[in-house]
Design a protein around this motif. Structure first.
Motif, PDB file in Angstrom:
ATOM      1  N   PRO A  64       0.798  -1.228   0.000  1.00 58.27           N
ATOM      2  CA  PRO A  64       0.000   0.000   0.000  1.00 58.27           C
ATOM      3  C   PRO A  64       0.832   1.281   0.000  1.00 58.27           C
ATOM      4  O   PRO A  64       0.358   2.326  -0.435  1.00 58.27           O
ATOM      5  N   ALA A  65       2.064   1.219   0.470  1.00 58.35           N
ATOM      6  CA  ALA A  65       2.920   2.414   0.511  1.00 58.35           C
ATOM      7  C   ALA A  65       3.490   2.779  -0.855  1.00 58.35           C
ATOM      8  O   ALA A  65       3.974   3.905  -1.034  1.00 58.35           O
ATOM      9  N   GLN A  66       3.447   1.882  -1.828  1.00 58.80           N
ATOM     10  CA  GLN A  66       4.082   2.170  -3.112  1.00 58.80           C
ATOM     11  C   GLN A  66       3.565   3.451  -3.776  1.00 58.80           C
ATOM     12  O   GLN A  66       4.367   4.267  -4.224  1.00 58.80           O
ATOM     13  N   PRO A  67       2.242   3.693  -3.834  1.00 60.21           N
ATOM     14  CA  PRO A  67       1.785   4.953  -4.440  1.00 60.21           C
ATOM     15  C   PRO A  67       2.265   6.189  -3.679  1.00 60.21           C
ATOM     16  O   PRO A  67       2.515   7.235  -4.277  1.00 60.21           O
ATOM     17  N   VAL A  68       2.420   6.064  -2.371  1.00 64.93           N
ATOM     18  CA  VAL A  68       2.950   7.178  -1.571  1.00 64.93           C
ATOM     19  C   VAL A  68       4.388   7.462  -1.996  1.00 64.93           C
ATOM     20  O   VAL A  68       4.755   8.609  -2.263  1.00 64.93           O
ATOM     21  N   TYR A  69       5.211   6.419  -2.068  1.00 59.79           N
ATOM     22  CA  TYR A  69       6.603   6.613  -2.480  1.00 59.79           C
ATOM     23  C   TYR A  69       6.672   7.232  -3.873  1.00 59.79           C
ATOM     24  O   TYR A  69       7.467   8.143  -4.120  1.00 59.79           O
ATOM     25  N   GLU A  70       5.847   6.751  -4.776  1.00 63.78           N
ATOM     26  CA  GLU A  70       5.852   7.306  -6.134  1.00 63.78           C
ATOM     27  C   GLU A  70       5.455   8.778  -6.118  1.00 63.78           C
ATOM     28  O   GLU A  70       6.035   9.587  -6.843  1.00 63.78           O
ATOM     29  N   SER A  71       4.508   9.158  -5.269  1.00 65.31           N
ATOM     30  CA  SER A  71       4.108  10.564  -5.183  1.00 65.31           C
ATOM     31  C   SER A  71       5.228  11.432  -4.593  1.00 65.31           C
ATOM     32  O   SER A  71       5.242  12.642  -4.814  1.00 65.31           O
ATOM     33  N   TRP A  72       6.168  10.813  -3.872  1.00 63.34           N
ATOM     34  CA  TRP A  72       7.307  11.529  -3.307  1.00 63.34           C
ATOM     35  C   TRP A  72       8.499  11.561  -4.270  1.00 63.34           C
ATOM     36  O   TRP A  72       9.572  12.037  -3.912  1.00 63.34           O
ATOM     37  N   GLY A  73       8.332  11.010  -5.464  1.00 63.87           N
ATOM     38  CA  GLY A  73       9.378  11.070  -6.476  1.00 63.87           C
ATOM     39  C   GLY A  73      10.167   9.794  -6.698  1.00 63.87           C
ATOM     40  O   GLY A  73      11.045   9.743  -7.559  1.00 63.87           O
ATOM     41  N   TRP A  74       9.895   8.740  -5.931  1.00 63.51           N
ATOM     42  CA  TRP A  74      10.591   7.465  -6.112  1.00 63.51           C
ATOM     43  C   TRP A  74      10.106   6.818  -7.404  1.00 63.51           C
ATOM     44  O   TRP A  74       8.943   6.947  -7.776  1.00 63.51           O
ATOM     45  N   ARG A  75      11.013   6.084  -8.070  1.00 66.55           N
ATOM     46  CA  ARG A  75      10.595   5.320  -9.251  1.00 66.55           C
ATOM     47  C   ARG A  75      10.954   3.855  -9.061  1.00 66.55           C
ATOM     48  O   ARG A  75      12.041   3.528  -8.571  1.00 66.55           O
ATOM     49  N   ARG A  76      10.019   3.016  -9.442  1.00 68.55           N
ATOM     50  CA  ARG A  76      10.230   1.572  -9.349  1.00 68.55           C
ATOM     51  C   ARG A  76      11.220   1.169 -10.439  1.00 68.55           C
ATOM     52  O   ARG A  76      11.048   1.534 -11.602  1.00 68.55           O
ATOM     53  N   VAL A  77      12.264   0.420 -10.056  1.00 70.09           N
ATOM     54  CA  VAL A  77      13.293   0.035 -11.016  1.00 70.09           C
ATOM     55  C   VAL A  77      13.336  -1.467 -11.270  1.00 70.09           C
ATOM     56  O   VAL A  77      14.021  -1.906 -12.197  1.00 70.09           O
ATOM     57  N   GLY A  78      12.652  -2.256 -10.466  1.00 66.87           N
ATOM     58  CA  GLY A  78      12.651  -3.693 -10.703  1.00 66.87           C
ATOM     59  C   GLY A  78      12.224  -4.467  -9.473  1.00 66.87           C
ATOM     60  O   GLY A  78      11.812  -3.892  -8.461  1.00 66.87           O
ATOM     61  N   ARG A  79      12.345  -5.768  -9.597  1.00 64.39           N
ATOM     62  CA  ARG A  79      11.956  -6.677  -8.512  1.00 64.39           C
ATOM     63  C   ARG A  79      13.084  -7.664  -8.270  1.00 64.39           C
ATOM     64  O   ARG A  79      13.725  -8.124  -9.212  1.00 64.39           O
ATOM     65  N   ILE A  80      13.319  -7.970  -6.995  1.00 66.21           N
ATOM     66  CA  ILE A  80      14.321  -8.969  -6.622  1.00 66.21           C
ATOM     67  C   ILE A  80      13.630 -10.103  -5.873  1.00 66.21           C
ATOM     68  O   ILE A  80      12.609  -9.890  -5.220  1.00 66.21           O
ATOM     69  N   PRO A  81      14.198 -11.297  -5.935  1.00 65.79           N
ATOM     70  CA  PRO A  81      13.631 -12.393  -5.144  1.00 65.79           C
ATOM     71  C   PRO A  81      13.974 -12.206  -3.666  1.00 65.79           C
ATOM     72  O   PRO A  81      15.040 -11.695  -3.322  1.00 65.79           O
ATOM     73  N   GLY A  82      13.068 -12.595  -2.788  1.00 61.83           N
ATOM     74  CA  GLY A  82      13.341 -12.583  -1.365  1.00 61.83           C
ATOM     75  C   GLY A  82      14.219 -13.760  -0.993  1.00 61.83           C
ATOM     76  O   GLY A  82      14.325 -14.731  -1.742  1.00 61.83           O
ATOM     77  N   ASP A  83      14.854 -13.668   0.146  1.00 63.75           N
ATOM     78  CA  ASP A  83      15.658 -14.766   0.674  1.00 63.75           C
ATOM     79  C   ASP A  83      14.776 -15.672   1.525  1.00 63.75           C
ATOM     80  O   ASP A  83      13.709 -15.258   1.997  1.00 63.75           O
ATOM     81  N   GLU A  84      15.243 -16.866   1.758  1.00 69.92           N
ATOM     82  CA  GLU A  84      14.509 -17.785   2.621  1.00 69.92           C
ATOM     83  C   GLU A  84      14.320 -17.144   3.994  1.00 69.92           C
ATOM     84  O   GLU A  84      15.234 -16.568   4.560  1.00 69.92           O
ATOM     85  N   GLY A  85      13.099 -17.205   4.491  1.00 64.54           N
ATOM     86  CA  GLY A  85      12.789 -16.613   5.781  1.00 64.54           C
ATOM     87  C   GLY A  85      12.353 -15.161   5.708  1.00 64.54           C
ATOM     88  O   GLY A  85      11.945 -14.592   6.714  1.00 64.54           O
ATOM     89  N   ASP A  86      12.441 -14.533   4.525  1.00 70.99           N
ATOM     90  CA  ASP A  86      11.985 -13.153   4.371  1.00 70.99           C
ATOM     91  C   ASP A  86      10.471 -13.086   4.479  1.00 70.99           C
ATOM     92  O   ASP A  86       9.762 -14.065   4.236  1.00 70.99           O
ATOM     93  N   TYR A  87       9.984 -11.907   4.770  1.00 70.65           N
ATOM     94  CA  TYR A  87       8.552 -11.681   4.910  1.00 70.65           C
ATOM     95  C   TYR A  87       7.835 -11.878   3.568  1.00 70.65           C
ATOM     96  O   TYR A  87       6.736 -12.391   3.506  1.00 70.65           O
TER      97      TYR A  87
END
Length: 184
Positions: free
Chosen positions: A146-169
């Motif tokens: 849910p925070a992604q649109p907030v970050y984008e409104s603050w000027g952040w740009r999505r650059v990609g996706r990484i896989p999580g590590d075992e045990g990550d949320y």
């Protein structure tokens, strides 16, 4: 409550260590989690690892009695960063290059529920990033958080996706980048 009702203070890693209990309480409140619960314990482990990292910085927001919010992060090292590992789409070698002073990770930004939606998160964000000398900042969120649109409104740009590590949320994380004022 307006942002005028809180004071913002900068802290180094040693000072942050002394505030860890308060940070955990504010984190738990921000998520509606149990202070000693699994989510808060995982936060404490992450925070303790980051306190001694180069470039670590914490900014807290306080009213007269409470720590109502905070933001912290650290500078990516020149080697063995793993931050960009497995990112899709695959970025250029130039994008991936880290110098030990190029990229600051915004690791956590949390505001207690009673103070959310009052500009405190944005004030913390701007305060910590305005004091940085790196070229850019980065952060990771869960996919479609849910925070992604907030970050984008603050000027952040999505650059990609990484896989999580075992045990990550999350099994994957979306990465965002923001060019910092010092580099403009």
């Amino acid at each position: 409550m307006t942002i005028n009702d809180v004071s913002l203070t900068h802290h180094n890693g040693q000072q942050a260590a002394a505030l860890l209990e308060e940070l955990c309480d504010a984190y738990a409140d921000a998520y509606g989690a149990e202070p000693g619960g699994e989510k808060t314990v995982a936060f404490r482990r992450r925070a303790e690892k980051q306190l001694a990292r180069p470039g670590f910085a914490l900014v807290t927001a306080r009213d007269e009695t409470w720590l109502v919010g905070f933001v912290f992060g650290y500078t990516l090292p020149a080697r063995d960063t793993h931050w960009w590992g497995g990112m899709q789409p695959e970025p250029s070698a130039e994008f991936l290059e880290e110098t030990g002073s190029r990229t600051w990770v915004l690791s956590e930004i949390e505001v207690r529920r009673a103070w959310q939606g009052k500009g405190i998160g944005r004030a913390l964000h701007d305060e910590v990033l305005g004091a940085r000398g790196e070229e850019r900042a980065t952060l990771a969120t869960g996919p479609d958080a849910p925070a992604q649109p907030v970050y984008e409104s603050w000027g952040w740009r999505r650059v990609g996706r990484i896989p999580g590590d075992e045990g990550d949320y999350y099994s994957a994380y979306d990465l965002f980048v923001l060019e910092l004022p010092a580099s403009r």
